[in-house]
Enzyme design. Structure first.
Site, short mmCIF file in Angstrom:
data_model
loop_
_atom_site.label_atom_id
_atom_site.label_comp_id
_atom_site.label_asym_id
_atom_site.label_seq_id
_atom_site.Cartn_x
_atom_site.Cartn_y
_atom_site.Cartn_z
N ASP A 38 0.84 -1.19 0.00
CA ASP A 38 0.00 0.00 0.00
C ASP A 38 0.88 1.24 0.00
OD1 ASP A 38 -3.22 0.52 1.00
OD2 ASP A 38 -1.81 2.20 1.11
N ILE A 39 0.50 2.23 -0.81
CA ILE A 39 1.30 3.46 -0.95
C ILE A 39 1.26 4.32 0.31
CG2 ILE A 39 -0.47 5.02 -1.88
CD1 ILE A 39 1.54 5.70 -4.13
N ASN A 93 -13.06 -3.06 2.58
CA ASN A 93 -14.09 -2.04 2.75
C ASN A 93 -15.05 -2.12 1.57
OD1 ASN A 93 -12.78 -1.01 5.09
ND2 ASN A 93 -11.35 0.14 3.79
N GLY A 99 -15.32 3.26 3.87
CA GLY A 99 -13.91 3.58 3.65
C GLY A 99 -13.36 3.12 2.32
N GLN A 100 -14.21 2.56 1.44
CA GLN A 100 -13.68 2.13 0.14
C GLN A 100 -13.42 3.35 -0.73
OE1 GLN A 100 -16.12 -0.65 -2.14
NE2 GLN A 100 -14.42 -1.09 -3.55
N SER A 101 -12.18 3.49 -1.20
CA SER A 101 -11.83 4.63 -2.05
C SER A 101 -11.44 4.19 -3.45
CB SER A 101 -10.69 5.44 -1.41
OG SER A 101 -9.53 4.65 -1.28
N HIS A 106 -10.29 -5.31 -3.27
CA HIS A 106 -8.98 -5.52 -2.65
C HIS A 106 -9.14 -5.90 -1.19
CE1 HIS A 106 -10.07 -1.23 -2.46
NE2 HIS A 106 -9.45 -1.17 -1.29
N HIS A 108 -7.05 -5.69 2.27
CA HIS A 108 -5.89 -5.14 2.99
C HIS A 108 -5.36 -6.24 3.91
CE1 HIS A 108 -6.91 -0.72 2.39
NE2 HIS A 108 -8.09 -1.26 2.16
P1 AMP Z 1 -9.71 1.51 0.30
O1 AMP Z 1 -9.69 2.90 0.84
O2 AMP Z 1 -10.16 0.44 1.24
O3 AMP Z 1 -10.45 1.47 -1.04
O4 AMP Z 1 -8.20 1.14 0.00
C1 AMP Z 1 -7.50 1.68 -1.09
C2 AMP Z 1 -6.06 1.64 -0.71
O5 AMP Z 1 -5.30 1.85 -1.90
C3 AMP Z 1 -5.62 2.73 0.28
O6 AMP Z 1 -5.09 2.11 1.46
C4 AMP Z 1 -4.56 3.52 -0.49
O7 AMP Z 1 -3.49 3.94 0.32
C5 AMP Z 1 -4.12 2.51 -1.53
N1 AMP Z 1 -3.56 3.09 -2.75
C6 AMP Z 1 -4.04 4.11 -3.48
N2 AMP Z 1 -3.27 4.33 -4.56
C7 AMP Z 1 -2.27 3.42 -4.51
C8 AMP Z 1 -1.14 3.11 -5.35
N3 AMP Z 1 -0.88 3.81 -6.46
N4 AMP Z 1 -0.32 2.12 -4.98
C9 AMP Z 1 -0.56 1.40 -3.84
N5 AMP Z 1 -1.61 1.62 -3.03
C10 AMP Z 1 -2.45 2.61 -3.35
#
Ligand code: AMP
Length: 120
Positions: A38-39, A93, A99-101, A106, A108
């Site tokens: 994760d970034i 999420n 909290g899904q963005s 995916h 975690h």
């Molecule tokens: P969620 O908020 O549950 O949808 O998780 C999305 C995750 O993707 C978050 O923890 C972000 O930090 C991660 N994320 C977003 N962009 C990147 C990226 N380019 N490389 C790795 N992780 C990412």
């Protein structure tokens, strides 16, 4: 692109990671699954396991995805062992309110520190 999954969506960040259009720090990959760091890590170890195929969220999964789920969890547990984790949390999420963005399924995997319950 010849090697794009047929479900590829140009506006999906994780489809673009699968297609190598956006770099990722991969710790595992096979024909169905990629696991990458994760970034914005929320624990000393924080990786994401995703299917190569576009699936919007865990809410879109059906019985037909049994193989894919086994592959995702198999990869997560392999990575946890490789990274030396005995205790860890797996979270997915579903929906912005939870909290899904990124709307590509995916899981975690978080570890390397004590976890509290319930998550915030
Ligand atoms: P969620 O908020 O549950 O949808 O998780 C999305 C995750 O993707 C978050 O923890 C972000 O930090 C991660 N994320 C977003 N962009 C990147 C990226 N380019 N490389 C790795 N992780 C990412």
């Amino acid at each position: 692109m010849a090697d794009r999954d047929p479900t590829y969506q140009a506006d999906c960040l994780f489809c673009r990671i699968v297609a190598d259009e956006i770099p990722s720090d991969r710790v595992f990959e096979d024909g169905q699954v990629i696991v990458f760091r994760d970034i914005n890590p929320r624990a000393p170890t924080h990786v994401l396991a995703i299917p190569r195929r576009h699936v919007r969220s865990a809410a879109s999964l059906t019985h037909a995805d049994g193989d894919l789920l086994a592959a995702l969890f198999g990869a997560l547990h392999w990575v946890a062992r490789e990274l030396g984790l005995d205790d860890y949390r797996i979270v997915s999420n579903v929906g912005a309110g939870a909290g899904q963005s990124v709307f590509h399924l995916h899981f975690h995997l978080l570890g390397g520190r004590p976890m509290t319950w319930p998550p915030g």
